[in-house]
Design an enzyme around this catalytic site. Sequence first.
Site, mmCIF file in Angstrom:
data_model
loop_
_atom_site.group_PDB
_atom_site.id
_atom_site.type_symbol
_atom_site.label_atom_id
_atom_site.label_comp_id
_atom_site.label_asym_id
_atom_site.label_seq_id
_atom_site.Cartn_x
_atom_site.Cartn_y
_atom_site.Cartn_z
ATOM 1 C CG HIS A 184 -2.674 0.958 1.097
ATOM 2 N ND1 HIS A 184 -1.798 2.475 1.732
ATOM 3 C CD2 HIS A 184 -3.468 0.827 1.085
ATOM 4 C CE1 HIS A 184 -3.052 3.425 1.309
ATOM 5 N NE2 HIS A 184 -3.641 2.178 1.180
ATOM 6 C CD GLU A 207 -5.217 1.093 -2.627
ATOM 7 O OE1 GLU A 207 -7.022 1.405 -1.923
ATOM 8 O OE2 GLU A 207 -5.130 0.795 -1.981
#
Length: 263
Positions: A106, A178
Amino acid sequence: MTDTAVIAAGPLWVGTSWKMNKCLDEARSYARALADYVGQTGPSGVQPFIIPSFTALAATRAELGADSPVLLGAQNAHWEDEGAWTGEVSVAQVKDAGAQLVEIGHSERREHFGETVDTTRLKVAAVLAHGLVPLLCIGESAEVKRGGGSSRFILEQASGAIDGLTADELARVLIAYEPIWAIGESGRAATVEELREPFADLGREYGGHIRGLLYGGSVNLDNAEDLLGIDHVTGLFIGRAAWQLPGYLRLLEMAAAHPKAAG
């Protein structure tokens, strides 16, 4: 990878990471109500997953039940099975606590904790070795986007982590695109048009080879249906819009009603 394969129709992946939120009582309450909602089979054509903090993994698993259709994930794991890695947890440990999926790479991990393409590769391999599902997160900054290098950047992030996997291994991998500029409280929701090109490039490279290609970044009830309609998107990775159970349940219902959901 081939240039022509397209990700086959199948379950839409719809999940959320709680990040550093929810203590045990909150986690148990959410998981208990979610278990009641999904029952033994879950929403048709949808694969739900939730990713709590490490401290809530075992408690969440207990509330969901061993045979829940909801997959349980961990937000990170070390690539070594054991050793002198103070403050870390291994894939074996999160699996022991009930995790079936591990989030890797992430942008917050990359920015604040030194996650690199090399460490994502090691973690993907470790997760696969233990029979869990790796959820590889990729995404570019606003600066990269302004410079026109989004697709090249995210393809390099992805390939650096998963090139060299066998076809069987690759078929177990999830990728979540993302864009950094679209996530978090200060993120700007991406438009469908902004996402068509990166997903077209990801689809050309990995379509038909990986388990799913998800989008995450300011996903909410207003844009979820449109995001699912983008070519090659097979799921959503949701943040704060799913931290409260009613929002998550509504998003599951929307996905189940979408034409892409396999009946």
